[in-house]
Design a protein around this motif. Structure first.
Motif, PDB file in Angstrom:
ATOM      1  N   VAL A 158     -11.875   0.151   7.242  1.00 16.47           N
ATOM      2  CA  VAL A 158     -12.776  -0.085   6.101  1.00 16.47           C
ATOM      3  C   VAL A 158     -12.516  -1.516   5.655  1.00 16.47           C
ATOM      4  O   VAL A 158     -11.390  -1.866   5.296  1.00 16.47           O
ATOM      5  CB  VAL A 158     -12.476   0.889   4.948  1.00 16.47           C
ATOM      6  CG1 VAL A 158     -13.336   0.557   3.731  1.00 16.47           C
ATOM      7  CG2 VAL A 158     -12.706   2.326   5.396  1.00 16.47           C
ATOM      8  N   ASP A 200     -20.230  -4.878   5.028  1.00 16.74           N
ATOM      9  CA  ASP A 200     -19.190  -3.994   5.544  1.00 16.74           C
ATOM     10  C   ASP A 200     -19.000  -4.235   7.036  1.00 16.74           C
ATOM     11  O   ASP A 200     -19.872  -3.889   7.842  1.00 16.74           O
ATOM     12  CB  ASP A 200     -19.585  -2.533   5.296  1.00 16.74           C
ATOM     13  CG  ASP A 200     -19.397  -2.136   3.842  1.00 16.74           C
ATOM     14  OD1 ASP A 200     -18.284  -2.348   3.323  1.00 16.74           O
ATOM     15  OD2 ASP A 200     -20.350  -1.616   3.224  1.00 16.74           O
ATOM     16  N   VAL A 216     -22.310   6.627   3.673  1.00 22.56           N
ATOM     17  CA  VAL A 216     -21.759   7.900   3.182  1.00 22.56           C
ATOM     18  C   VAL A 216     -22.929   8.837   2.862  1.00 22.56           C
ATOM     19  O   VAL A 216     -24.090   8.427   2.867  1.00 22.56           O
ATOM     20  CB  VAL A 216     -20.892   7.709   1.910  1.00 22.56           C
ATOM     21  CG1 VAL A 216     -19.708   6.805   2.192  1.00 22.56           C
ATOM     22  CG2 VAL A 216     -21.704   7.167   0.740  1.00 22.56           C
ATOM     23  N   THR A 219     -16.660   8.232  -5.147  1.00 13.92           N
ATOM     24  CA  THR A 219     -17.808   7.391  -5.521  1.00 13.92           C
ATOM     25  C   THR A 219     -18.066   7.532  -7.022  1.00 13.92           C
ATOM     26  O   THR A 219     -18.292   6.545  -7.732  1.00 13.92           O
ATOM     27  CB  THR A 219     -19.065   7.835  -4.730  1.00 13.92           C
ATOM     28  OG1 THR A 219     -18.748   7.820  -3.343  1.00 13.92           O
ATOM     29  CG2 THR A 219     -20.250   6.930  -5.008  1.00 13.92           C
ATOM     30  N   ARG A 249     -25.314   3.603   1.032  1.00 14.24           N
ATOM     31  CA  ARG A 249     -24.297   2.536   1.135  1.00 14.24           C
ATOM     32  C   ARG A 249     -23.937   2.082  -0.283  1.00 14.24           C
ATOM     33  O   ARG A 249     -24.624   2.417  -1.243  1.00 14.24           O
ATOM     34  CB  ARG A 249     -24.849   1.341   1.924  1.00 14.24           C
ATOM     35  CG  ARG A 249     -24.914   1.577   3.429  1.00 14.24           C
ATOM     36  CD  ARG A 249     -25.605   0.446   4.176  1.00 14.24           C
ATOM     37  NE  ARG A 249     -27.030   0.414   3.891  1.00 14.24           N
ATOM     38  CZ  ARG A 249     -27.634  -0.492   3.136  1.00 14.24           C
ATOM     39  NH1 ARG A 249     -26.945  -1.492   2.603  1.00 14.24           N
ATOM     40  NH2 ARG A 249     -28.928  -0.441   2.908  1.00 14.24           N
ATOM     41  N   TYR A 250     -22.863   1.303  -0.391  1.00  8.98           N
ATOM     42  CA  TYR A 250     -22.406   0.859  -1.712  1.00  8.98           C
ATOM     43  C   TYR A 250     -22.777  -0.602  -1.974  1.00  8.98           C
ATOM     44  O   TYR A 250     -22.642  -1.438  -1.077  1.00  8.98           O
ATOM     45  CB  TYR A 250     -20.879   0.963  -1.805  1.00  8.98           C
ATOM     46  CG  TYR A 250     -20.356   2.365  -1.662  1.00  8.98           C
ATOM     47  CD1 TYR A 250     -20.671   3.342  -2.601  1.00  8.98           C
ATOM     48  CD2 TYR A 250     -19.533   2.710  -0.593  1.00  8.98           C
ATOM     49  CE1 TYR A 250     -20.193   4.636  -2.469  1.00  8.98           C
ATOM     50  CE2 TYR A 250     -19.042   4.001  -0.458  1.00  8.98           C
ATOM     51  CZ  TYR A 250     -19.376   4.955  -1.398  1.00  8.98           C
ATOM     52  OH  TYR A 250     -18.906   6.232  -1.269  1.00  8.98           O
ATOM     53  N   THR A 275     -17.582  -0.474   1.032  1.00 15.24           N
ATOM     54  CA  THR A 275     -16.697   0.693   1.126  1.00 15.24           C
ATOM     55  C   THR A 275     -15.257   0.370   0.737  1.00 15.24           C
ATOM     56  O   THR A 275     -14.483   1.271   0.400  1.00 15.24           O
ATOM     57  CB  THR A 275     -16.728   1.284   2.556  1.00 15.24           C
ATOM     58  OG1 THR A 275     -16.613   0.209   3.493  1.00 15.24           O
ATOM     59  CG2 THR A 275     -18.005   2.047   2.827  1.00 15.24           C
TER      60      THR A 275
END
Ligand SMILES: Cc1cc2nc3c(=O)[nH]c(=O)nc-3n(C[C@H](O)[C@H](O)[C@H](O)COP(=O)(O)OP(=O)(O)OC[C@H]3O[C@@H](n4cnc5c(N)ncnc54)[C@H](O)[C@@H]3O)c2cc1C
Length: 458
Positions: free
Chosen positions: A40, A53, A59, A71, A205-206, A210
């Motif tokens: 990660v 990333d 996720v 999260t 996705r963030y 991640t």
């Protein structure tokens, strides 16, 4: 003396540490790299437009409960994978080999080819919804041979090979059918693994990347308990306790040790007494795939103007598959290109500028644009080769040699003396994913506590 020494500060190691602390145990986490997270790794863009990333990215909120709990706990912002627009399939040379299709995993091949691909896909999906371990017969043949035996046509075999490349970084001739089917069984089936909507692994996705999950868990564990830049050279199980010795000469003493590296890396550590011969045989034979990302960042998501969603697959390579990985809110507009398997092996031997050039050339071809196109004007490019990472040596997850998955099931991942083994490869659910890594961390601590029996501390 600590209760548990944990080798590796990836997600499985960090989760082991946190679960152990929650059970009232003391821990020291010993990590080789100068950063947390292992596979990660979110890195900031020089443009200031957020992060990309280089490792794990996607996720799922409803299917991955551990990742989703974090999260929410860390208040992370998510972006849904964008599916609107046309996808592209490059299945052969020239105009005839290029197919545009609405989002889904089934491109519009000829009717006969489509029927054949659906037949084999449905067969693997049905196999992957079974429970238990696949058969020894399935473990004795490669995935490619398995689909040949099903009478698969050339396009179907190429598609199965593409799944193998993008899921495991190897060709379908380089893993057993049983390994592939078992992986699908643990991960809600082939279709869930391939899906980019709410039913699958590539849904969300963030904004923060991640690594925000890793940083959050490390904060809970306490940075003082995590020792970075400390590659472990030797682990000695003395019976009553374990010594973990790093290459820079530090020794950590613990009552138990949890090893969180991929099994392919065990041979880099001098474990004494040596692991039992059968455990060594299976671990020494696992391999990691050539699993690489080229992330191309642009000022604007130009592909959307042309009606594309940024998703494409290619049998011709070097990029096998790409997705739009933008975070519009941060004006981070990117295409993440996977360059895996044999294509990835060849690509990783190129110099960095050559790697970038061939990826841009492929993008121009896929989207049929000329030299004036914005394709040629990225604002940043990353070319991440995981095989070159000394403490990963490839990705996604170690693959057992043909025949080994069923032959060594009794020793694979099982504790030896005071040593316990974690990592996404041992996950019963979402193997190969962050969720799976977290699951094994929780499970290893339960394993340690169960071995203690009524004694509640070590
Ligand atoms: C390109 C890529 C894309 C991915 N995409 C996704 C995705 O979209 N979604 C998803 O859920 N997952 C994804 N994954 C998988 C996910 O990243 C992994 O499943 C997960 O992070 C594995 O965690 P782990 O703890 O099992 O192993 P690792 O992350 O490999 O952790 C092992 C740790 O051990 C350390 N270590 C190694 N050797 C030593 C030593 N000698 N001494 C001390 N420490 C050592 C390593 O540095 C590392 O920190 C992706 C991975 C990659 C590489």
């Amino acid at each position: 003396m600590f209760d548990i020494i944990i080798v590796g500060a990836g997600l499985s190691g960090l989760q082991s540490a946190l679960s152990a602390q929650e059970a009232g145990l003391t821990v020291a986490v010993v990590e080789a790299r100068d950063r947390l997270g292992g596979k990660v790794w979110s890195v900031p863009l020089a443009s200031g437009r957020g992060v990309v990333d280089l490792g794990a990215a996607w996720v799922n909120d409803s299917m991955q409960k551990r990742v989703w709990r974090y999260t929410q706990m860390f208040g992370l912002d998510v972006v849904r994978q964008r599916l609107e627009g046309q996808a592209v399939m490059i299945a052969g040379e020239g105009e005839g080999g290029r197919v545009e299709f609405p989002f889904g995993i089934m491109p519009e091949f000829s009717a006969a080819e489509k029927r054949d691909l659906e037949r084999v896909r449905d067969h693997i999906q049905a196999e992957s919804m079974q429970t238990g371990l696949p058969s020894q017969e399935q473990d004795a043949v490669t995935l490619d041979q398995y689909v040949r035996d099903l009478g698969a046509r050339p396009k179907t075999r190429s598609m199965v090979n593409l799944w193998s490349q993008v899921m495991h970084g190897v060709e379908s001739s380089e893993q057993s059918a049983a390994f592939f089917i078992d992986y699908c069984r643990r991960n809600h089936g082939l279709l869930a693994i391939r899906a980019d909507d709410r039913t699958g692994g590539q849904y969300l996705r963030y904004h923060q990347g991640t690594s925000a999950i890793v940083e959050g868990i490390a904060g809970l564990v306490g940075h003082a308990n995590i020792h970075l830049s400390s590659p472990v050279a030797s682990i000695q199980d003395h019976g009553g306790h374990v010594s973990v010795i790093t290459t820079n000469g530090n020794t950590f003493q613990g009552k138990k040790c949890i090893l969180s590296l991929p099994t392919t890396l065990y041979k880099d550590i001098n474990i004494l007494p040596p692991l039992p011969p059968r455990a060594q045989e299976v671990y020494n034979s696992t391999r990691l795939g050539d699993y690489n990302k080229a992330i191309v960042c642009y000022d604007r998501p130009w592909w959307r103007d042309q009606g594309y969603n940024g998703f494409f697959m290619s049998f011709n390579g070097p990029v096998n598959l790409a997705r739009d990985t933008s975070v519009d809110e941060k004006r981070q507009f990117s295409l993440t290109c996977f360059v895996n398997g044999q294509f990835g092996r060849d690509w990783s031997r190129l110099r960095s500028h050559e790697r970038r050039k061939v990826v841009l050339e492929q993008l121009a071809k896929v989207y049929k644009v000329d030299r004036d196109s914005e394709v040629w004007r990225p604002i940043e490019i990353f070319d991440q080769v995981w095989m070159e990472e000394k403490f990963s040596k490839g990705a996604l997850t170690p693959i057992t040699a043909v025949g080994h998955l069923t032959k060594f099931v009794d020793v694979y991942g099982k504790p030896v003396g005071n040593l316990h083994f974690v990592g996404t490869e041992f996950a019963t659910e979402w193997k190969g994913y962050m969720e799976g890594a977290l699951e094994t961390g929780e499970r290893a601590v339960r394993e340690v506590m169960n071995m203690l029996g009524p004694r509640s501390t070590l």
